[in-house]
Design a protein around this motif. Structure first.
Motif, short mmCIF file in Angstrom:
data_model
loop_
_atom_site.label_atom_id
_atom_site.label_comp_id
_atom_site.label_asym_id
_atom_site.label_seq_id
_atom_site.Cartn_x
_atom_site.Cartn_y
_atom_site.Cartn_z
N ASP A 279 0.73 -1.41 0.00
CA ASP A 279 -0.15 0.11 -0.01
C ASP A 279 0.72 1.31 -0.12
OD1 ASP A 279 0.99 -0.14 2.45
OD2 ASP A 279 -1.03 -0.23 3.59
N ASP A 280 2.06 1.24 0.41
CA ASP A 280 3.12 2.55 0.42
C ASP A 280 3.78 2.53 -0.94
OD1 ASP A 280 4.55 0.32 0.95
OD2 ASP A 280 5.52 1.16 2.77
N GLY A 281 3.51 1.56 -1.94
CA GLY A 281 4.48 1.53 -3.29
C GLY A 281 5.37 0.68 -3.17
N ARG A 282 5.94 0.19 -2.04
CA ARG A 282 7.14 -0.95 -1.88
C ARG A 282 6.47 -2.29 -2.66
NH1 ARG A 282 8.91 -1.98 3.81
NH2 ARG A 282 6.64 -1.94 4.22
N LEU A 283 7.84 -2.63 -3.26
CA LEU A 283 7.66 -4.12 -4.09
C LEU A 283 8.36 -5.16 -3.23
CD1 LEU A 283 8.95 -2.51 -7.31
CD2 LEU A 283 6.27 -3.14 -6.98
N ALA A 284 7.49 -6.09 -2.94
CA ALA A 284 7.64 -7.12 -1.92
C ALA A 284 7.93 -8.39 -2.30
CB ALA A 284 6.72 -6.91 -0.84
N THR A 285 8.60 -9.36 -1.76
CA THR A 285 8.44 -10.73 -2.15
C THR A 285 7.47 -11.56 -1.21
OG1 THR A 285 10.10 -11.47 -0.34
CG2 THR A 285 10.94 -10.56 -2.64
N LEU A 286 7.35 -12.93 -1.53
CA LEU A 286 6.12 -13.68 -0.60
C LEU A 286 6.66 -13.80 0.83
CD1 LEU A 286 3.99 -16.01 -0.91
CD2 LEU A 286 5.78 -17.58 -1.45
N ASP A 287 7.86 -13.63 1.12
CA ASP A 287 8.46 -14.11 2.16
C ASP A 287 7.77 -13.30 3.47
OD1 ASP A 287 10.98 -15.58 1.66
OD2 ASP A 287 10.93 -13.75 0.39
N ASP A 288 7.79 -13.99 4.69
CA ASP A 288 7.07 -13.23 6.15
C ASP A 288 8.44 -13.16 6.81
OD1 ASP A 288 5.64 -12.11 7.88
OD2 ASP A 288 4.77 -13.98 8.44
#
Length: 388
Positions: A279-288
């Motif tokens: 939601d803040d525009g960051r691009l993320a992987t599947l990981d937690d």
């Protein structure tokens, strides 16, 4: 290149914290044992209650990518945290998405684990469809990682057919983690989630990961098409989701597809990655927790019509992943578009790093053998010191 000196511990330059996360995972498992029986029962109920939908088709952009990570049935739905007691009553997309998270998924091996020779098993990994096989209520069902129905059939598994139901409790059930090898129509059991005392299907041959065991898994004959090697930590127990305590590794000698290919079997000139837009525009992987590969500004998001939670496909410019102290610092990405709607999850960090290493500095079988040799030498030296 000269062979590694067996008297010195073998180390590759690190671009991950995979070993640290392995240690943390083992500590967490020892401290927080979940109610595995209750979890397994809810999984069995959910498997049987899902609609008899057909199996999903893969993303044509990555038809020959790894099946454990690439195939999902439909567009992503918003994540919700369900208690396992609620999961059995789910239907449709929510049920399938919940189901997709129940398999224990291996990380890709991007560094050699400590004590590989003493703390790990190894086996040859069959090429095929990863699935659960569940017997309950007089029927046996196999479902893909995305929850899609693979097969429904009677079996001799506990409560797996009407004919063998009469002497069994209605609460009896069995859950096997399998790979279905289509060429010989065989389910190969790679792990057992829940078992009620029966023996069926074909299990994989598992070796201690010493030099002899690793060589046997790597070069030994098997009845199926190999798709790399699987490594299991001896001290770990089954848990859902990605885990660094199970690892997959492959090279050209034990797998047809080391680098991701498109639907025509061609390797793209540049590595590609699928990331989730936060939601803040960051691009993320599947990981937690997720690994962040970059950030999009609001103008770009508006121009492309992207929305929070959507998956976006990027290419990685040649040699354009930058690391500091084993951590990803930044990535130089080019936007390609949105992946096929069959995709529901972003790539994992370990998959991206394995693909990156495979293109630039592969982790080779010689590195694994050298690590085992150096560990053996250290153990021999320690024993000699104690005796001396």
């Amino acid at each position: 290149m000269a062979p590694p000196d067996p008297r010195r511990p073998f180390k590759r330059p690190a671009f991950s914290d995979q070993q640290k996360r392995r240690d943390i995972s083992l500590q967490r498992q020892a401290q927080n044992r979940r109610d595995a029986q209750h979890q397994a029962r809810c999984l069995a109920l959910t498997t049987m209650s899902l609609q008899n939908d057909s199996a999903a088709t893969p993303d044509p952009q990555y038809e020959h990518s790894d099946p454990d990570f690439e195939i999902e049935p439909e567009a992503a739905v918003k994540d919700r945290d369900f208690d396992v007691r609620e999961a059995a009553s789910l239907r449709g997309r929510e049920a399938r998405r919940w189901f997709a998270k129940q398999l224990m998924l291996p990380e890709w091996m991007i560094d050699v684990p400590d004590r590989l020779n003493s703390d790990w098993y190894v086996c040859a990994r069959p090429a095929g469809k990863r699935c659960f096989v569940v017997s309950s209520n007089g029927v046996t069902v196999s479902r893909l990682r995305n929850g899609g129905l693979l097969h429904r059939f009677p079996s001799a598994l506990p409560n797996g057919a009407r004919s063998n139901n009469s002497n069994r409790s209605g609460q009896s059930y069995c859950i096997l983690d399998c790979i279905f090898h289509e060429a010989d129509q065989t389910y190969y059991v790679i792990d057992m989630v829940c078992w009620a005392g029966m023996s069926m299907f074909r299990t994989l041959v598992v070796y201690n990961c010493d030099q002899e065991g690793l060589k046997a898994a790597y070069t030994g004959p098997v009845s199926y098409l190999k798709d790399g090697l699987l490594f299991y930590n001896k001290h770990a127990h089954y848990e859902s989701g990605n885990t660094p305590l199970v690892l997959v590794w492959k090279d050209e000698n034990c797998s047809q597809y080391v680098l991701d290919t498109d639907s025509k079997g061609h390797i793209p000139d540049q590595q590609q990655v699928v990331l989730e837009l936060l939601d803040d525009g960051r691009l993320a992987t599947l990981d937690d927790p997720p690994v962040i590969f970059g950030c999009l500004d609001s103008d770009f998001i508006q121009k492309t019509g992207s929305q929070t939670g959507e998956l976006l496909r990027f290419s990685i410019n040649e040699g354009a992943l930058y690391f500091k102290d084993g951590q990803l610092e930044r990535a130089d990405l080019n936007y390609l578009g949105k992946p096929n709607r069959a995709r529901a999850f972003a790539d994992s960090y370990s998959k991206v790093m394995f693909q990156y290493a495979a293109r630039h500095s592969p982790l080779r079988i010689e590195h694994l053998l050298a690590s085992i040799e150096s560990s053996n030498h250290q153990e021999t030296s320690t024993d000699a010191d104690m005796l001396g």
